[in-house]
Design an enzyme around this catalytic site. Structure first.
Site, PDB file in Angstrom:
ATOM      1  N   ARG A 122       0.804  -1.232   0.000  1.00  0.00           N
ATOM      2  CA  ARG A 122       0.000   0.000   0.000  1.00  0.00           C
ATOM      3  C   ARG A 122       0.830   1.271   0.000  1.00  0.00           C
ATOM      4  NH1 ARG A 122      -5.239   0.137   0.826  1.00  0.00           N
ATOM      5  NH2 ARG A 122      -5.315   1.802   2.348  1.00  0.00           N
ATOM      6  N   HIS A 167     -17.939  13.006 -10.574  1.00  0.00           N
ATOM      7  CA  HIS A 167     -16.776  13.373  -9.757  1.00  0.00           C
ATOM      8  C   HIS A 167     -17.132  14.312  -8.606  1.00  0.00           C
ATOM      9  CE1 HIS A 167     -12.451  13.412  -9.251  1.00  0.00           C
ATOM     10  NE2 HIS A 167     -12.492  14.719  -9.062  1.00  0.00           N
ATOM     11  N   SER A 193      -8.048   8.844   0.046  1.00  0.00           N
ATOM     12  CA  SER A 193      -6.889   8.998  -0.847  1.00  0.00           C
ATOM     13  C   SER A 193      -7.316   9.515  -2.220  1.00  0.00           C
ATOM     14  CB  SER A 193      -6.126   7.672  -0.978  1.00  0.00           C
ATOM     15  OG  SER A 193      -6.992   6.654  -1.383  1.00  0.00           O
ATOM     16  N   HIS A 240     -13.021  11.343  -5.325  1.00  0.00           N
ATOM     17  CA  HIS A 240     -14.283  10.826  -5.871  1.00  0.00           C
ATOM     18  C   HIS A 240     -14.966   9.963  -4.791  1.00  0.00           C
ATOM     19  CE1 HIS A 240     -16.473   9.632  -9.713  1.00  0.00           C
ATOM     20  NE2 HIS A 240     -17.102   9.024  -8.733  1.00  0.00           N
ATOM     21  N   HIS A 296     -16.457   7.520  -2.400  1.00  0.00           N
ATOM     22  CA  HIS A 296     -16.401   6.047  -2.342  1.00  0.00           C
ATOM     23  C   HIS A 296     -16.387   5.564  -0.899  1.00  0.00           C
ATOM     24  CE1 HIS A 296     -12.154   7.170  -1.902  1.00  0.00           C
ATOM     25  NE2 HIS A 296     -11.942   5.990  -1.334  1.00  0.00           N
ATOM     26  N   GLN A 314     -15.508   1.789   1.518  1.00  0.00           N
ATOM     27  CA  GLN A 314     -14.688   0.577   1.445  1.00  0.00           C
ATOM     28  C   GLN A 314     -15.300  -0.520   2.306  1.00  0.00           C
ATOM     29  OE1 GLN A 314     -10.313   1.285   1.495  1.00  0.00           O
ATOM     30  NE2 GLN A 314     -10.901   3.367   2.065  1.00  0.00           N
ATOM     31  N   HIS A 348     -35.021  -2.598  18.267  1.00  0.00           N
ATOM     32  CA  HIS A 348     -33.807  -3.348  18.565  1.00  0.00           C
ATOM     33  C   HIS A 348     -33.489  -4.358  17.454  1.00  0.00           C
ATOM     34  CE1 HIS A 348     -30.718  -5.355  20.799  1.00  0.00           C
ATOM     35  NE2 HIS A 348     -31.268  -6.491  20.411  1.00  0.00           N
ATOM     36  N   HIS A 361     -26.887  -4.125  18.945  1.00  0.00           N
ATOM     37  CA  HIS A 361     -27.800  -3.204  18.266  1.00  0.00           C
ATOM     38  C   HIS A 361     -26.965  -2.484  17.207  1.00  0.00           C
ATOM     39  CE1 HIS A 361     -31.548  -0.576  19.148  1.00  0.00           C
ATOM     40  NE2 HIS A 361     -31.077  -0.211  17.962  1.00  0.00           N
TER      41      HIS A 361
HETATM   42 ZN   LIG Z   1     -31.215  -2.490  21.359  1.00  0.00          ZN
HETATM   43 ZN   LIG Z   2     -13.913  11.100 -10.450  1.00  0.00          ZN
END
Ligand SMILES: [Zn+2]
Ligand SMILES: [Zn+2]
Length: 331
Positions: free
Chosen positions: A20, A112, A160, A163, A165, A167, A234, A289
């Site tokens: 990464r 965008h 990073s 646009h 998004h 994950q 709940h 919950h």
């Molecule tokens: Zn609850």
């Molecule tokens: Zn874009």
């Protein structure tokens, strides 16, 4: 190299993912420019710039072509990989799991400039519907013990690419944060979260509610203007959300982000969804919950927080709710 290492002293894990470091804006630098539309791999028409798509909602077109409304792709620089199986290794002082897991990116819009601050209810509900769809698909993978859905918006909050998004990371372990929440509810008679919702009413920390959801500022908010959304009834599992509830959640989210925009001006933020772990039985998690935590990134956490896990919040939660309420209903 990818490994999930357990800290030998503290109850925390570290994913070592050296791949990464090559991704765009891997390390924060003050002077960096945010990526422009021209080079954005998430815009419509740039489908070839991402790994092949896993899933999409489309008005037209074939996979990896324009015409989509939401697109899901593997993370180009995944923190974890689904090759092989999870393997746990104890080695004297150390405990680790190989870097097994899933890392997907949900591209929330073909446009965008669209984001949660300017999307309409329909666009937001498509995002929630895709969260549910991917969650249900990943739940089938029995090697995953927890599926975490989260979003980073703005460079300072870890986004990073600009646009919009979200994950999804599927993990071969239950994160300590969730473990703590499960331990709290496992042996309780009544749901702890339902009690907290009632207290928030009594203490004037509720921002808003509709027929299915409530949004409140937690008693010990870590971040200024932090909010948590709970289903009013709940419910332990997010993935059981019905279509009508997706609509009311989207209404609430749209309103929250309009209020944030008015009071804080398009702030960077993180949000994440906490739901019952896939690895546990309903008997264990029946008092859990599910909820969504939204944290605007308005302050820097640094030495003190890192050394103590104690946070400093300059805005009293009730005051934050008051300010957001002042933004009014007609936004
Ligand atoms: Zn609850
Ligand atoms: Zn874009």
């Amino acid at each position: 190299m990818r490994e999930i290492r357990k800290d030998p002293i503290h109850n925390r894990w570290v994913i070592i993912a050296s791949n990464r470091k090559n991704r765009p804006h891997a390390f924060y630098r003050e002077e960096e420019e945010v990526g422009s539309k021209k080079e954005c791999p998430f815009c419509e028409g740039k489908e070839k710039k991402t790994p092949p798509e896993i899933d999409s909602f489309r008005a037209s077109g074939k996979p990896n072509e324009p015409g989509w409304e939401i697109r899901v792709v593997p993370n180009k620089f995944p923190a974890l990989t689904s090759d092989g199986e999870p393997r746990k290794v104890y080695n004297g002082l150390y405990y680790k799991i190989n870097g097994f897991g899933i890392h997907e990116v949900i591209i929330e819009t073909p446009y965008h400039k669209k984001n949660l601050f300017n999307m309409d209810k329909k666009e937001i509900s498509l995002i929630i519907s895709m969260y549910k769809k991917r969650y249900l698909a990943l739940k089938e993978n029995k090697n995953l013990k927890y599926i975490l859905i989260f979003k980073n918006h703005g460079k300072i909050a870890g986004g990073s690419l600009p646009h919009s998004h979200s994950q999804i990371i599927g993990l071969p372990l239950i994160p300590p944060e969730i473990e703590e929440e499960i331990i709290l509810v496992e042996d309780s008679v009544k749901c702890h979260y339902c009690k907290l919702i009632q207290r928030a009413y009594n203490e004037n920390r509720v921002l808003k509610r509709n027929k299915d959801f409530i949004v409140l500022a937690p008693y010990a908010s870590v971040a200024p203007y932090e909010l948590v959304i709970y289903p009013l009834q709940h419910k332990p599992c997010f993935e059981e959300i019905k279509d009508s509830e997706i609509t009311s959640l989207s209404e609430l989210l749209q309103d929250v982000f309009k209020k944030y925009n008015k009071v804080l001006g398009n702030p960077p933020f993180n949000y994440f969804l906490h739901t019952a772990p896939t690895a546990l039985t309903p008997r264990v998690y029946k008092n859990y919950h599910w909820h969504i935590v939204i944290m605007p990134k308005l302050t820097m956490t640094a030495g003190f927080e890192k050394s103590s896990n104690i946070y400093i919040n300059p805005v009293e939660p009730k005051e934050a709710v008051g300010k957001l309420r002042e933004a009014g209903e007609e936004l």
